[in-house]
Write an enzyme that holds these catalytic residues in place. Sequence first.
Site, short mmCIF file in Angstrom:
data_model
loop_
_atom_site.label_atom_id
_atom_site.label_comp_id
_atom_site.label_asym_id
_atom_site.label_seq_id
_atom_site.Cartn_x
_atom_site.Cartn_y
_atom_site.Cartn_z
N GLU A 117 0.84 -1.21 0.00
CA GLU A 117 0.00 0.00 0.00
C GLU A 117 0.88 1.26 0.00
OE1 GLU A 117 -4.12 -0.77 1.97
OE2 GLU A 117 -2.62 -1.40 3.41
N GLU A 137 -3.39 -9.92 3.94
CA GLU A 137 -4.59 -9.53 4.69
C GLU A 137 -5.70 -10.55 4.49
OE1 GLU A 137 -2.78 -7.54 2.81
OE2 GLU A 137 -2.76 -5.48 3.55
#
Length: 263
Positions: A117, A137
Amino acid sequence: MNAITHPDLTLSLRGEQSEVAVVTLNRAAKRNALNDGLILAIRNLFQNLPRSVRAAVIDGSGEHFCAGLDLSELSERDAGEGVMHSRMWHAALECVEKGSVPVIAALHGAVVGGGLELASACHIRVADETTFYALPEGTRGIFVGGGGAVRIPKLIGAARMTDMMFTGRVYNAADGERIGLAQYLVPTGTALDKAIELATRIATNAPMTNYALMHALPRIAEQPADHGLFTEALMASIAQSAPEAKERVRAFLEGKAAKVTKE
Ligand code: 1HE
């Protein structure tokens, strides 16, 4: 240590006029996992870069670029705190993506979870051959929260991101470059040098051109075509009316500026 550095985030200035900032995640023992302190430090640093800086590089110390969110802090939060935490990441990475200067990520080793990210908030990604990308995740029972749901599909498409999260798929460096996670793939150990070389070149561009690429282009890309074309016309006119643009065009017409040549 000055006010914009942090023990886990170092800044060094390169170039004849200190025009390139090299920002290093410096938490190698925890694979540069991003805890709250580090996220706030990234925000603070990119909001307060020295005035001499015209381009920046982010890299990670040790064997990996970044292992993502510091998972040891995750269990402490309830739902409301989770929203605020994600918004804190958004604010910090917004300072990278829509700050004052172009930012290049120099990648090696793990670029996973929040590390991807962070990398995707940069304008250019340079990866060496040790780089691998994943979004664990999905298999850890959580979701991206650092802007990945917005930025990563723009790089590789929603289908590939969905696959990465559903299945825990890991992309190696070559496949990462092929699908668009990085724009450059370089030999092992050379990503930082290549990123500094690119930053040094970008720092010589007219500031208004760099500003347009960072702030106008992504917005135009999200506008309906008619609005985008109108915004493009405004931005083009502003950029070309800057005195520096006129000088650069004149230099080319007088044979004093570089031609475009094949690599
Ligand atoms: C950590 C973290 C972390 C390492 N949070 N402590 N990210 C992940 O799910 C990735 C988790 N990390 C890994 O899969 C591996 O650590 C790596 C592939 C990155 C590196 O492997 P390796 O063998 O070099 O290191 P290691 O032995 O696994 O880790 C070294 C230490 O770092 C160890 O601590 P130690 O005290 O036992 O030495 C690890 O616990 C610690 N460590 N990664 C906390 N992530 C805004 S939302 C974003 C959501 C996410 O990013 S979720 C994905 C999180």
